[in-house]
Enzyme design. Sequence first.
Site, PDB file in Angstrom:
ATOM      1  N   GLY A 177       4.398   7.760   2.342  1.00  7.49           N
ATOM      2  CA  GLY A 177       5.307   6.791   1.759  1.00  7.49           C
ATOM      3  C   GLY A 177       4.617   5.518   1.355  1.00  7.49           C
ATOM      4  O   GLY A 177       3.419   5.500   1.066  1.00  7.49           O
ATOM      5  N   LYS A 178       5.373   4.424   1.358  1.00  7.46           N
ATOM      6  CA  LYS A 178       4.867   3.145   0.898  1.00  7.46           C
ATOM      7  C   LYS A 178       5.163   2.049   1.918  1.00  7.46           C
ATOM      8  O   LYS A 178       6.081   2.169   2.730  1.00  7.46           O
ATOM      9  CB  LYS A 178       5.509   2.770  -0.449  1.00  7.46           C
ATOM     10  N   VAL A 179       4.370   0.989   1.854  1.00  7.37           N
ATOM     11  CA  VAL A 179       4.583  -0.175   2.709  1.00  7.37           C
ATOM     12  C   VAL A 179       4.791  -1.386   1.801  1.00  7.37           C
ATOM     13  O   VAL A 179       3.980  -1.653   0.902  1.00  7.37           O
ATOM     14  CB  VAL A 179       3.385  -0.419   3.645  1.00  7.37           C
ATOM     15  N   GLY A 211       0.836  -1.195   0.000  1.00  5.84           N
ATOM     16  CA  GLY A 211       0.000   0.000   0.000  1.00  5.84           C
ATOM     17  C   GLY A 211       0.863   1.234   0.000  1.00  5.84           C
ATOM     18  O   GLY A 211       2.075   1.180   0.225  1.00  5.84           O
ATOM     19  N   GLU A 212       0.218   2.377  -0.274  1.00 10.34           N
ATOM     20  CA  GLU A 212       0.949   3.643  -0.254  1.00 10.34           C
ATOM     21  C   GLU A 212       0.014   4.767   0.117  1.00 10.34           C
ATOM     22  O   GLU A 212      -1.207   4.671  -0.015  1.00 10.34           O
ATOM     23  CB  GLU A 212       1.591   3.918  -1.610  1.00 10.34           C
ATOM     24  N   GLY A 213       0.608   5.835   0.627  1.00 13.02           N
ATOM     25  CA  GLY A 213      -0.164   7.000   1.022  1.00 13.02           C
ATOM     26  C   GLY A 213       0.646   8.252   0.816  1.00 13.02           C
ATOM     27  O   GLY A 213       1.652   8.247   0.087  1.00 13.02           O
ATOM     28  N   GLY A 214       0.212   9.347   1.436  1.00 11.59           N
ATOM     29  CA  GLY A 214       0.888  10.612   1.238  1.00 11.59           C
ATOM     30  C   GLY A 214       2.315  10.611   1.787  1.00 11.59           C
ATOM     31  O   GLY A 214       3.194  11.292   1.266  1.00 11.59           O
ATOM     32  N   LYS A 239       8.046  -0.132   6.057  1.00  8.66           N
ATOM     33  CA  LYS A 239       7.408   1.155   5.795  1.00  8.66           C
ATOM     34  C   LYS A 239       8.502   2.155   5.457  1.00  8.66           C
ATOM     35  O   LYS A 239       9.434   2.362   6.245  1.00  8.66           O
ATOM     36  CB  LYS A 239       6.638   1.587   7.048  1.00  8.66           C
ATOM     37  N   ASP A 262      -5.005   8.745  17.711  1.00  8.34           N
ATOM     38  CA  ASP A 262      -5.479   8.760  16.315  1.00  8.34           C
ATOM     39  C   ASP A 262      -6.158   7.436  15.990  1.00  8.34           C
ATOM     40  O   ASP A 262      -5.884   6.810  14.967  1.00  8.34           O
ATOM     41  CB  ASP A 262      -4.314   9.020  15.358  1.00  8.34           C
TER      42      ASP A 262
END
Length: 593
Positions: free
Chosen positions: A31-33, A26-29, A48, A145
């Site tokens: 970085g990536k996993v 997966g990835e997000g704002g 990560k 969170d």
Amino acid sequence: MGKSSDLEPIVGTVIADKYKVEALLGEGGMGKVFRVKHLHLNKIFALKLVNISTAKNSPTIIERFKREAEVLAKINHPNVVMVIDFGILEPTGSPYLVMEYIDGVPLRDILEQRKTLSVSQTIAIAKQICAGLYEAHLEGIIHRDLKPENIMLQRLSHGDLVVKVLDFGIAKIVNKDIVTKNITLSDNMVGTLRYLSPEQMMGLEIGTKTDIFGICLMMYEMLTENVPAVMIEPPRPMLEFREDVPTEVEELILKGLSQSPANRPEDVLELRRNLEELESYVDESQQLIDLSVTNRLTGKLPSSENYTSKADKRTTTNSSNTTTKKRASQEKSKETAQRKSKDTTEKNTQHKTILTNIDEPIKKTNTAFYVVLVLGLLIVFSVGGFVAKNYLVKDEKPKIEEKAIPALGIIRGGKFTMGYNKGDSYARPEHEVTIKTFQLSNFMVTNRQYAEFVAQTGRPPLPQWQGAKPAPELLEQPATNVTWFDANAYCGWLTAQTGKAYRLPTEEEWEYAAKNRLRFNLSDIGEKYAEWTNSEFYLYPKSDAPMPSLPSRVRIIRGKTEDSKLEPFTFRIWQKEDFSMFILGFRVAANEE
């Protein structure tokens, strides 16, 4: 076998000379996993990695990343993801974190497919979250969170369900013995807006009861598919969503959602014990949650309709009376609403009748009356114009310095896809929107600019100023703790000072600008703060989300957190117009000239 140091990792390459990349998870704002295999241990882990560009441009994110490694290293519990390794890739300087690999499903994915869970499933998940967080709290660590994206469900080979709490990147360390660098209010957006506790929204001190609020908020969502905005009004009774939630379970959840932390359970251990006591009210067979990959892809998970709570099977007088009282209360509410509607209709009818009666004499008045009336009005306007020109207008409007006026940029209009189908229920569905060209301030309104407004209008100064004017170091920072009323009044004041019609941007304009932020040189939009829009709350076209119970007028707030996934600018919450928060500010807009 290649190595990856200054290049983005790809399948088959090796990170840090020991982790072979097998797949992108997966990835997000940030970085990536990746799923990686340790070459020496021959074991699978999750790695990560912060994006290279992010690592160079955002020291705060790097600090948060290091914090997550430090925090997880202090917690040793089966319900908290375990950290294995931490390091910095050379020569890029990108930090990486290696954690245990969890072959499971995020709670968010389950809720997207199932919408709601049974009572016993919800309790089973919450109990394990409590257990993991209790260990964290003993170490002086508060997650702050909690949301379904940060909860992973895993089915072990012998059938047991294991819940893992993830993402301690913005955790707060309250134990003085282990504090290094404590990122609190200066960390800007500390948490995901719609899941923030009241104390987080108000910028007050947080503690272990902040996590209790987060657990109970997720339980409410698991049972109702609804995330209540407790800062606006009390959560709606669960009977409005379903009838199989025992009263005792609902009361415990609502206690945990109290606006005042003092009214919540004492700690997560007490919350867990209460949940264990309530398990006797529900059917144990409901605890099975299907996490198979096939079902995840097809959406064919066991239907919650097949489950029946023991609360429904009980025939005791207390249970029957409770249900009867709830239903009677609901019927009474319906009757009251119908009566109010009828009263309103009658009042409107009377109002129309009065207007009609007022009109009738005018229709019968002769022509001479109109001539006299028109002549009289002309005289009044002439005198009024003379007075205004020669007396009233002599006092010119006070001028404001150029630097006190927000600089506007042109936002060229066009079509764009608003919303995000993988976001929460209020960000769905994706739909096409056409935006007309407009102007938007390049930055949020600053304390310097807002101070000029306060000085000339007598509006209250902002609390963070700690006086009538902001401190010098705050002048160029965004003005926050601003209500919608004050932000809207600022636009009116600025219009009066400059002659240009200023306003707040609509929600559609804000998201369009945010999604095209690089094109329009708005790199800061949504990065650190939440912002007011001029739009009242509404559901997107063809939305299947439940309509929240709202006061008469609430406004949409837009923004994102640094850990938002993929499409952060689809995130939206709503609040009353007199609401303020330490991370909430605004920017101004204007129509195309």
